[in-house]
Design a protein around this motif. Structure first.
Motif, PDB file in Angstrom:
ATOM      1  N   CYS A  15     -21.139  10.761  52.096  1.00 23.98           N
ATOM      2  CA  CYS A  15     -20.467  11.099  50.836  1.00 23.98           C
ATOM      3  C   CYS A  15     -19.229  10.235  50.619  1.00 23.98           C
ATOM      4  O   CYS A  15     -18.146  10.735  50.323  1.00 23.98           O
ATOM      5  CB  CYS A  15     -20.127  12.586  50.785  1.00 23.98           C
ATOM      6  SG  CYS A  15     -21.582  13.619  50.547  1.00 23.98           S
ATOM      7  N   GLU A  16     -19.421   8.946  50.800  1.00 22.83           N
ATOM      8  CA  GLU A  16     -18.373   7.939  50.574  1.00 22.83           C
ATOM      9  C   GLU A  16     -17.165   8.101  51.487  1.00 22.83           C
ATOM     10  O   GLU A  16     -16.075   7.668  51.173  1.00 22.83           O
ATOM     11  CB  GLU A  16     -17.939   7.941  49.111  1.00 22.83           C
ATOM     12  CG  GLU A  16     -19.079   7.642  48.163  1.00 22.83           C
ATOM     13  CD  GLU A  16     -18.697   7.815  46.713  1.00 22.83           C
ATOM     14  OE1 GLU A  16     -17.493   7.915  46.394  1.00 22.83           O
ATOM     15  OE2 GLU A  16     -19.619   7.858  45.880  1.00 22.83           O
ATOM     16  N   ARG A  17     -17.362   8.722  52.640  1.00 19.68           N
ATOM     17  CA  ARG A  17     -16.273   8.899  53.601  1.00 19.68           C
ATOM     18  C   ARG A  17     -16.754   8.381  54.946  1.00 19.68           C
ATOM     19  O   ARG A  17     -17.859   8.689  55.378  1.00 19.68           O
ATOM     20  CB  ARG A  17     -15.895  10.370  53.715  1.00 19.68           C
ATOM     21  CG  ARG A  17     -14.786  10.613  54.711  1.00 19.68           C
ATOM     22  CD  ARG A  17     -14.340  12.048  54.718  1.00 19.68           C
ATOM     23  NE  ARG A  17     -13.620  12.406  53.508  1.00 19.68           N
ATOM     24  CZ  ARG A  17     -12.355  12.108  53.267  1.00 19.68           C
ATOM     25  NH1 ARG A  17     -11.655  11.404  54.113  1.00 19.68           N
ATOM     26  NH2 ARG A  17     -11.775  12.508  52.145  1.00 19.68           N
ATOM     27  N   ILE A  73     -21.947  18.137  57.306  1.00 22.63           N
ATOM     28  CA  ILE A  73     -22.858  18.359  56.179  1.00 22.63           C
ATOM     29  C   ILE A  73     -22.042  18.266  54.902  1.00 22.63           C
ATOM     30  O   ILE A  73     -21.003  18.909  54.764  1.00 22.63           O
ATOM     31  CB  ILE A  73     -23.543  19.735  56.282  1.00 22.63           C
ATOM     32  CG1 ILE A  73     -24.358  19.817  57.577  1.00 22.63           C
ATOM     33  CG2 ILE A  73     -24.422  19.986  55.062  1.00 22.63           C
ATOM     34  CD1 ILE A  73     -24.899  21.192  57.889  1.00 22.63           C
ATOM     35  N   CYS A  74     -22.526  17.458  53.990  1.00 24.50           N
ATOM     36  CA  CYS A  74     -21.849  17.239  52.713  1.00 24.50           C
ATOM     37  C   CYS A  74     -22.807  17.659  51.604  1.00 24.50           C
ATOM     38  O   CYS A  74     -23.942  17.188  51.549  1.00 24.50           O
ATOM     39  CB  CYS A  74     -21.503  15.755  52.583  1.00 24.50           C
ATOM     40  SG  CYS A  74     -20.984  15.281  50.940  1.00 24.50           S
ATOM     41  N   ARG A  75     -22.334  18.571  50.743  1.00 27.63           N
ATOM     42  CA  ARG A  75     -23.114  18.980  49.572  1.00 27.63           C
ATOM     43  C   ARG A  75     -22.362  18.515  48.338  1.00 27.63           C
ATOM     44  O   ARG A  75     -21.225  18.922  48.128  1.00 27.63           O
ATOM     45  CB  ARG A  75     -23.285  20.490  49.545  1.00 27.63           C
ATOM     46  CG  ARG A  75     -24.131  21.028  50.662  1.00 27.63           C
ATOM     47  CD  ARG A  75     -24.056  22.560  50.653  1.00 27.63           C
ATOM     48  NE  ARG A  75     -24.278  23.122  51.945  1.00 27.63           N
ATOM     49  CZ  ARG A  75     -23.371  23.240  52.910  1.00 27.63           C
ATOM     50  NH1 ARG A  75     -22.152  22.830  52.733  1.00 27.63           N
ATOM     51  NH2 ARG A  75     -23.675  23.788  54.066  1.00 27.63           N
ATOM     52  N   ARG A  76     -23.001  17.673  47.547  1.00 28.23           N
ATOM     53  CA  ARG A  76     -22.357  17.130  46.352  1.00 28.23           C
ATOM     54  C   ARG A  76     -23.105  17.609  45.118  1.00 28.23           C
ATOM     55  O   ARG A  76     -24.321  17.469  45.020  1.00 28.23           O
ATOM     56  CB  ARG A  76     -22.367  15.608  46.397  1.00 28.23           C
ATOM     57  CG  ARG A  76     -21.819  14.993  45.126  1.00 28.23           C
ATOM     58  CD  ARG A  76     -21.713  13.508  45.222  1.00 28.23           C
ATOM     59  NE  ARG A  76     -20.442  13.246  45.883  1.00 28.23           N
ATOM     60  CZ  ARG A  76     -20.081  12.069  46.332  1.00 28.23           C
ATOM     61  NH1 ARG A  76     -20.880  11.047  46.210  1.00 28.23           N
ATOM     62  NH2 ARG A  76     -18.917  11.905  46.890  1.00 28.23           N
ATOM     63  N   VAL A  77     -22.378  18.183  44.165  1.00 22.68           N
ATOM     64  CA  VAL A  77     -22.954  18.634  42.906  1.00 22.68           C
ATOM     65  C   VAL A  77     -22.998  17.434  41.960  1.00 22.68           C
ATOM     66  O   VAL A  77     -21.999  16.739  41.773  1.00 22.68           O
ATOM     67  CB  VAL A  77     -22.113  19.770  42.289  1.00 22.68           C
ATOM     68  CG1 VAL A  77     -22.691  20.205  40.949  1.00 22.68           C
ATOM     69  CG2 VAL A  77     -22.022  20.950  43.256  1.00 22.68           C
ATOM     70  N   VAL A  78     -24.187  17.181  41.403  1.00 23.91           N
ATOM     71  CA  VAL A  78     -24.368  16.047  40.486  1.00 23.91           C
ATOM     72  C   VAL A  78     -25.159  16.515  39.273  1.00 23.91           C
ATOM     73  O   VAL A  78     -25.840  17.537  39.317  1.00 23.91           O
ATOM     74  CB  VAL A  78     -25.107  14.868  41.164  1.00 23.91           C
ATOM     75  CG1 VAL A  78     -24.294  14.302  42.311  1.00 23.91           C
ATOM     76  CG2 VAL A  78     -26.479  15.292  41.650  1.00 23.91           C
TER      77      VAL A  78
END
Length: 115
Positions: A14-16, A69-74
């Motif tokens: 997630c871009e990190r 764990i990364c959850r990204r809302v799109v």
């Protein structure tokens, strides 16, 4: 204490950049607007409303690796979706178990919301 070394071309989630557990937690917490929503001896959850991300970070312990764990809302095609990405530092079998357990807990916790 074991030290983990990361290659020059560090992995990202997630871009990190993926860092050792304590550094990863500190870096995410330091972002303006983030909020710790759960913190136990083994798990830290952080919301980043500015980036529409929810982080679940599992502390390494015994044979259990650190898991992120990364959850990204799109928004895609007029629909709101959640992209889930995960990464861990450790043996694949142990990683699969840690991530699977976290996702099962999440599914149980959100089941009433899906009815």
């Amino acid at each position: 204490m074991a030290l983990l070394s990361f290659p020059a071309a560090a992995q990202q989630l997630c871009e990190r950049e993926i860092l050792p557990f304590a550094e990863m937690v500190a870096a995410i917490k330091s972002d303006p607007g983030t909020e710790v929503t759960r913190e136990t001896a083994s798990v830290t959850e952080i919301q980043d409303p500015k980036r529409l991300i929810i982080w679940t970070l599992v502390k390494p312990s015994g044979g259990q690796p650190a898991a992120y764990i990364c959850r990204r809302v799109v928004q895609e095609g007029g629909q709101v979706k959640i992209h889930l990405s995960a990464e861990c530092v450790g043996q694949t079998l142990n990683c699969d178990g840690v991530i699977g357990r976290i996702l099962s807990e999440q599914n149980r916790a959100t089941a009433p919301l899906r009815r």
